[in-house]
Design a protein around this motif. Sequence first.
Motif, PDB file in Angstrom:
ATOM      1  N   SER A 200       9.533  -5.767  -0.228  1.00 38.02           N
ATOM      2  CA  SER A 200       9.151  -5.781   1.039  1.00 38.02           C
ATOM      3  C   SER A 200       8.888  -7.071   1.443  1.00 38.02           C
ATOM      4  O   SER A 200       9.250  -7.331   2.666  1.00 38.02           O
ATOM      5  CB  SER A 200       7.830  -4.961   1.049  1.00 38.02           C
ATOM      6  N   SER A 201       8.581  -7.965   0.976  1.00 39.95           N
ATOM      7  CA  SER A 201       8.333  -9.362   1.086  1.00 39.95           C
ATOM      8  C   SER A 201       9.589  -9.820   2.086  1.00 39.95           C
ATOM      9  O   SER A 201       9.128 -10.875   2.924  1.00 39.95           O
ATOM     10  CB  SER A 201       7.896 -10.407   0.194  1.00 39.95           C
ATOM     11  N   ASN A 373       2.348   3.341   2.009  1.00 40.75           N
ATOM     12  CA  ASN A 373       2.954   2.142   2.388  1.00 40.75           C
ATOM     13  C   ASN A 373       2.359   1.074   1.264  1.00 40.75           C
ATOM     14  O   ASN A 373       1.816  -0.153   1.775  1.00 40.75           O
ATOM     15  CB  ASN A 373       2.613   1.437   3.713  1.00 40.75           C
ATOM     16  N   LEU A 374       1.841   1.299   0.075  1.00 42.41           N
ATOM     17  CA  LEU A 374       1.381   0.282  -0.967  1.00 42.41           C
ATOM     18  C   LEU A 374       1.983   0.449  -2.251  1.00 42.41           C
ATOM     19  O   LEU A 374       2.128   1.667  -2.754  1.00 42.41           O
ATOM     20  CB  LEU A 374      -0.168   0.388  -0.930  1.00 42.41           C
ATOM     21  N   TRP A 375       2.663  -0.373  -2.613  1.00 37.98           N
ATOM     22  CA  TRP A 375       3.385  -0.458  -3.863  1.00 37.98           C
ATOM     23  C   TRP A 375       2.719  -1.439  -4.855  1.00 37.98           C
ATOM     24  O   TRP A 375       2.102  -2.548  -4.335  1.00 37.98           O
ATOM     25  CB  TRP A 375       5.076  -1.087  -3.577  1.00 37.98           C
ATOM     26  N   ASP A 393       5.957  -7.739  -4.802  1.00 42.00           N
ATOM     27  CA  ASP A 393       5.140  -8.195  -3.533  1.00 42.00           C
ATOM     28  C   ASP A 393       3.585  -7.845  -3.805  1.00 42.00           C
ATOM     29  O   ASP A 393       3.073  -7.025  -4.136  1.00 42.00           O
ATOM     30  CB  ASP A 393       5.608  -7.141  -2.513  1.00 42.00           C
ATOM     31  N   SER A 395      -0.105  -7.356  -2.973  1.00 43.29           N
ATOM     32  CA  SER A 395      -0.664  -6.167  -2.503  1.00 43.29           C
ATOM     33  C   SER A 395      -1.841  -6.487  -1.686  1.00 43.29           C
ATOM     34  O   SER A 395      -2.425  -5.683  -0.971  1.00 43.29           O
ATOM     35  CB  SER A 395      -0.956  -5.436  -3.644  1.00 43.29           C
ATOM     36  N   PRO A 397      -4.098  -7.032   1.348  1.00 46.82           N
ATOM     37  CA  PRO A 397      -3.920  -6.473   2.837  1.00 46.82           C
ATOM     38  C   PRO A 397      -3.703  -7.559   3.728  1.00 46.82           C
ATOM     39  O   PRO A 397      -3.278  -7.363   4.843  1.00 46.82           O
ATOM     40  CB  PRO A 397      -5.186  -5.416   3.104  1.00 46.82           C
ATOM     41  N   TYR A 400      -0.221  -8.656   4.523  1.00 46.79           N
ATOM     42  CA  TYR A 400       0.926  -7.580   5.217  1.00 46.79           C
ATOM     43  C   TYR A 400       1.169  -8.291   6.575  1.00 46.79           C
ATOM     44  O   TYR A 400       0.388  -8.915   6.981  1.00 46.79           O
ATOM     45  CB  TYR A 400       0.077  -6.301   5.436  1.00 46.79           C
ATOM     46  N   LYS A 403       3.322  -3.903   8.984  1.00 41.66           N
ATOM     47  CA  LYS A 403       3.683  -2.868   7.878  1.00 41.66           C
ATOM     48  C   LYS A 403       4.152  -3.460   6.759  1.00 41.66           C
ATOM     49  O   LYS A 403       4.681  -2.633   5.923  1.00 41.66           O
ATOM     50  CB  LYS A 403       4.769  -1.626   8.467  1.00 41.66           C
ATOM     51  N   GLN A 405       4.555  -5.098   3.304  1.00 42.10           N
ATOM     52  CA  GLN A 405       3.481  -5.745   2.119  1.00 42.10           C
ATOM     53  C   GLN A 405       4.081  -7.046   2.075  1.00 42.10           C
ATOM     54  O   GLN A 405       5.111  -7.246   1.606  1.00 42.10           O
ATOM     55  CB  GLN A 405       3.603  -4.608   1.199  1.00 42.10           C
ATOM     56  N   GLY A 406       3.160  -7.998   1.788  1.00 44.58           N
ATOM     57  CA  GLY A 406       3.688  -9.287   1.274  1.00 44.58           C
ATOM     58  C   GLY A 406       4.444 -10.289   2.346  1.00 44.58           C
ATOM     59  O   GLY A 406       4.798 -11.345   1.897  1.00 44.58           O
TER      60      GLY A 406
END
Length: 429
Positions: A200-201, A373-375, A393, A395, A397, A400, A403, A405-406
Amino acid sequence: MRNPIFIALFCLTQSLISAQNSTPAKPRVLISTDIGGTDPDDNQSMAHLLMYSDLFQLEGLVSSPSYGEGNKEEILRMIDLYEKDLPKLRKHNKNLAKPKYLRSITKQGRKGNAPYQGFSTSTEGSDWIIKCAKKECTQPLWVLGWGGLEDIAQALHDAPEIQDKIKIYWIGGPNKKWSANSYAYIAENFPNLFFIEVNSSYYGFFSNTTEIDQVNNSNYYDTVIKGAGNLGLDFKKYYNGEIKMGDSPSLFYLMDGNPDNPERDSWGGSFEKINHSPRLIYNQTTSVKDSVAFCSIIEMHLKGPKSNFTSDDVCFQMEIPYGNATQKWPGYYLGNGDYAIRYIPKKAENLNYIFTSEIPEINGLKGSLVVTNLWPGTKHSTDYPLGNNWYSDKSNPELYDGKIQGGKTVSKWRKAILDDWAKRWNWLK
């Protein structure tokens, strides 16, 4: 007593400087890309790579399209454009890669995703990964994954001894969806790889923070790229010149600081160790009561008749709505009436799916799934345990970006990255 404001400014300055240090040595790099496939952002990233080729020891450009029509001819076409612009570029930097050499290291990998076992037969691309990894060198080979993992998984299967000679930075997310089987094979059999799994980053570089995968508008093409050589003219073809380059954070990472430390601040993101890769096994269809983290492996087993399907035969499909279209994911027969499929959702959403098949017991089965929405999320007994060198990525908060993450570990460097690239685009004017 020192002024606290001075101390704060000093620390901030030092932080910014440390995040833009040069790498200790020119890294050895092999790119695995699905360029020419469904997402043209690889073309943008390839233009960036070629214009910065002086910073890397490039050893391979492998076409690895797990989905779509990607091919090595598209890599060669980009090299042709680069060759036309090279006289202007070389006036400013004589260390840029030679086109003839780049063509010699361009190889074709597997076309299409791997069957359930995660590997199949060797390819020109997977063999080249092995050859490069086995070179006598004190430096590791950095394998940058811009597409599927199929050729990387194949290389590891064929020559498992290379796992100690390579380091991987992989842009997962949607690529992970297509490479579910190859990813599962690597996570299960090579948990001690040095592996930076970026799910996600990287979105932080280009994406709208509320609508993942929606490219932010900018004026970069008109103010910087327009009129800049053949590569610049070609750039306009992709997203109408808007900056996506979703795979480029892998390059940014190697351009900035010590790549052996993924937890540092860098242009390509900052990551944390993870000790498990989430994997949930269901022996039936799921419902809204079932919740998983995005980018988790969902493994479903369905009962059906005993048959003569081989392990490579796609004998049923999982159909999932995707915008105005439908994506179809392959399922396989494992024997003894066991039909199985792996699916990996790329973002938080409520999913509905249906199985289609000529097998009556499977055809028409429906299910739902809630994706969070949290890996990597909550641990499960069926997760793949990972070693000490698997990163992903952050975690926290506070990191973020909407939306994403990272996302802030990358988005904060966007201006610096693009300003730096602007200098090279100006060489072509």
